[in-house]
Design an enzyme around this catalytic site. Structure first.
Site, mmCIF file in Angstrom:
data_model
loop_
_atom_site.group_PDB
_atom_site.id
_atom_site.type_symbol
_atom_site.label_atom_id
_atom_site.label_comp_id
_atom_site.label_asym_id
_atom_site.label_seq_id
_atom_site.Cartn_x
_atom_site.Cartn_y
_atom_site.Cartn_z
ATOM 1 N N GLY A 11 0.926 -1.351 -0.094
ATOM 2 C CA GLY A 11 0.012 0.073 -0.098
ATOM 3 C C GLY A 11 0.922 1.373 0.003
ATOM 4 N N ARG A 21 13.409 10.020 -3.188
ATOM 5 C CA ARG A 21 14.395 11.004 -3.372
ATOM 6 C C ARG A 21 15.662 10.962 -2.550
ATOM 7 N NH1 ARG A 21 15.022 15.919 -0.892
ATOM 8 N NH2 ARG A 21 15.744 17.746 -2.289
ATOM 9 N N VAL A 24 17.904 8.154 -3.915
ATOM 10 C CA VAL A 24 18.438 8.689 -4.999
ATOM 11 C C VAL A 24 19.722 9.578 -4.999
ATOM 12 C CG1 VAL A 24 18.183 9.493 -7.607
ATOM 13 C CG2 VAL A 24 16.603 7.743 -6.409
ATOM 14 N N ARG A 72 0.850 -4.983 -5.452
ATOM 15 C CA ARG A 72 0.924 -6.211 -4.461
ATOM 16 C C ARG A 72 1.330 -7.375 -5.268
ATOM 17 N NH1 ARG A 72 -0.710 -4.613 0.512
ATOM 18 N NH2 ARG A 72 -2.065 -3.039 0.382
ATOM 19 N N GLY A 102 5.977 -2.179 3.722
ATOM 20 C CA GLY A 102 5.641 -2.807 5.081
ATOM 21 C C GLY A 102 6.262 -3.964 5.236
ATOM 22 N N ASP A 103 5.377 -4.650 6.153
ATOM 23 C CA ASP A 103 5.918 -6.389 6.457
ATOM 24 C C ASP A 103 6.194 -7.133 5.210
ATOM 25 O OD1 ASP A 103 6.058 -8.271 8.911
ATOM 26 O OD2 ASP A 103 4.822 -9.262 7.587
ATOM 27 N N THR A 127 4.408 3.003 5.686
ATOM 28 C CA THR A 127 2.923 2.300 5.762
ATOM 29 C C THR A 127 2.429 3.342 6.868
ATOM 30 O OG1 THR A 127 1.721 0.534 6.740
ATOM 31 C CG2 THR A 127 3.888 0.851 7.504
ATOM 32 N N ILE A 128 0.941 3.713 6.418
ATOM 33 C CA ILE A 128 0.290 4.726 7.461
ATOM 34 C C ILE A 128 0.021 3.826 8.620
ATOM 35 C CG2 ILE A 128 -0.672 5.756 5.311
ATOM 36 C CD1 ILE A 128 -3.365 4.407 6.008
ATOM 37 N N ASP A 129 0.036 2.529 8.727
ATOM 38 C CA ASP A 129 -0.484 1.658 10.043
ATOM 39 C C ASP A 129 0.597 1.903 11.145
ATOM 40 O OD1 ASP A 129 -2.706 1.011 8.742
ATOM 41 O OD2 ASP A 129 -2.283 -0.993 8.105
ATOM 42 N N ASP A 131 2.879 -0.125 11.964
ATOM 43 C CA ASP A 131 2.812 -1.311 12.301
ATOM 44 C C ASP A 131 4.133 -2.293 12.202
ATOM 45 O OD1 ASP A 131 2.420 -1.767 9.691
ATOM 46 O OD2 ASP A 131 0.925 -3.016 10.048
ATOM 47 N N ARG A 156 -17.386 16.760 13.451
ATOM 48 C CA ARG A 156 -17.736 17.230 14.635
ATOM 49 C C ARG A 156 -18.801 18.243 14.448
ATOM 50 N NH1 ARG A 156 -15.923 16.492 19.631
ATOM 51 N NH2 ARG A 156 -14.152 15.506 19.194
ATOM 52 N N ARG A 173 -5.521 -2.527 10.349
ATOM 53 C CA ARG A 173 -6.143 -4.032 10.412
ATOM 54 C C ARG A 173 -5.486 -4.513 11.467
ATOM 55 N NH1 ARG A 173 -4.182 -7.223 5.482
ATOM 56 N NH2 ARG A 173 -2.134 -7.006 6.357
ATOM 57 N N GLU A 189 -14.667 10.073 22.721
ATOM 58 C CA GLU A 189 -15.435 9.299 23.774
ATOM 59 C C GLU A 189 -14.606 7.932 23.853
ATOM 60 O OE1 GLU A 189 -17.046 12.924 23.652
ATOM 61 O OE2 GLU A 189 -17.088 11.576 22.056
ATOM 62 N N HIS A 251 -9.652 5.182 1.772
ATOM 63 C CA HIS A 251 -8.347 5.585 1.190
ATOM 64 C C HIS A 251 -8.153 6.804 1.171
ATOM 65 C CE1 HIS A 251 -8.939 1.263 -0.377
ATOM 66 N NE2 HIS A 251 -7.623 1.207 -0.313
ATOM 67 N N ARG A 254 -4.721 7.494 2.853
ATOM 68 C CA ARG A 254 -3.512 7.205 2.250
ATOM 69 C C ARG A 254 -2.947 8.166 1.472
ATOM 70 N NH1 ARG A 254 -1.703 1.824 2.725
ATOM 71 N NH2 ARG A 254 -3.102 0.248 2.670
#
Length: 322
Positions: A11, A21, A24, A72, A102-103, A127-129, A131, A156, A173, A189, A251, A254
């Site tokens: 992702g 950048r 390189v 992927r 990522g992983d 990765t944005i997660d 993780d 809100r 996830r 909350e 998305h 991302r």
């Protein structure tokens, strides 16, 4: 080392371009030729490999996504498929490979280092997660966090105007960091994350308590790895009578121009990856701990119990949402 390649995989995340950048330009500064692999591991198999110059990464640091594209490639798990990619690296004389992802992306890099010892591999956590073990923060996490905050701040306004409960479903996830940090930042909350078992009845009681003391709206932050926002709303309706609405940010999290923090992090990690290759290191992922650049062997990164969910922040959110 004379030639290296760089690819982005899995992702996409804001800041990947900034990392490419840095890789390189740091490499060229040290008289190393750089080749870009387009479409991730799929491009490695298809020999979609092209030389990059200084100008190739001009005007990219502020752009989201990845100009190398990403895909992927589950078939890369097969040994015969990996050998095609390795053969293409050898054909171009590549001695080092930088993988940003990522992983799963890291595991591909580890396999290459095991099956072709003359090619060094280094991973950069994109990765944005948030993780990936071995680093406090991954590239893209801060930008995604700010995207969530901006979106919920707008939601809100409607929640307050109509006295509604809003359930916000965010990405995550297996890791609840986005939900946790965003939840604290917007004053949610309740935060529902994979790391903590949540009793929906208790969530409903907390919302009901707020209503009885005059609270006009509630925000419930849900990490997608726990349940969908719709499922959460249905469960809540069994215990409390509220006009709950669901927003799935999807998305949008991302995309977007990377924040300053992600640009700096990507630049630092990209430069550090080149340092490691020049030092002869391989099968390692770069990261940052306590604002110090570090590297960790892939084997250690893959240990599932290493990533530390911040339970102190989680408890703080509960104390502040009374």
């Amino acid at each position: 080392m004379k030639k290296i390649a760089v690819l982005t995989s899995g992702g996409d995340s804001p800041g990947m371009n900034a990392a490419v950048r840095a890789v390189v330009r740091k490499a060229i500064y040290n008289n190393i030729e750089v080749y870009g692999v387009y479409q991730g591991y799929q491009g490695l198999i298809n020999d979609d490999i092209h030389k990059l110059e200084l100008g190739s990464v001009g005007d990219t640091i502020q752009r989201g996504g990845t100009f190398l594209y990403s895909a992927r490639c589950p078939e890369f798990k097969e040994p015969e498929v990996r050998q095609k990619g390795i053969a293409n690296l050898r054909k171009h004389g590549i001695e080092g490979l930088v993988v940003i992802g990522g992983d799963g992306s890291y595991r591909g890099a580890q396999r290459i280092s095991e099956e072709c010892t003359e090619i060094q591999t280094v991973g950069i956590p994109g990765t944005i997660d948030n993780d990936i073990n071995g680093t406090d923060f991954t590239i893209g996490f801060d930008t995604a966090l700010n995207t969530i905050i901006e979106s919920v701040d707008k939601i809100r306004d409607t929640a307050s105007s109509h006295a509604r409960t809003f359930i916000i479903e965010v990405m995550g996830r297996d890791c609840g960091d986005l939900a946790l940090w965003a939840g604290l930042s917007v004053g949610a909350e309740t935060i529902i994350v994979p790391e903590v078992e949540t009793d929906i009845k208790e969530v409903a009681e907390r919302i009901d308590h707020g209503i009885k003391r005059g609270k006009k709206h509630s925000i419930v932050m849900v990490a997608e790895g726990c349940m969908t926002g719709e499922a959460c709303a249905q469960e809540l309706s069994k215990y409390v009578n509220v006009d709950a609405r669901v927003s799935v940010l999807g998305h949008i999290q991302r995309g977007g121009s990377p924040t300053g923090q992600d640009r700096v992090l990507a630049s630092r990690l990209g430069g550090h990856a080149i340092d490691l290759l020049m030092q002869g290191e391989t099968a390692r992922g770069v990261g940052i701990r306590d604002n110090v650049l570090r590297s960790t062997p892939f084997d250690e990164i893959f240990r599932a119990d290493e990533h530390q969910f911040d339970y102190n922040i989680y408890e703080l959110t509960k104390e502040l949402s009374i």
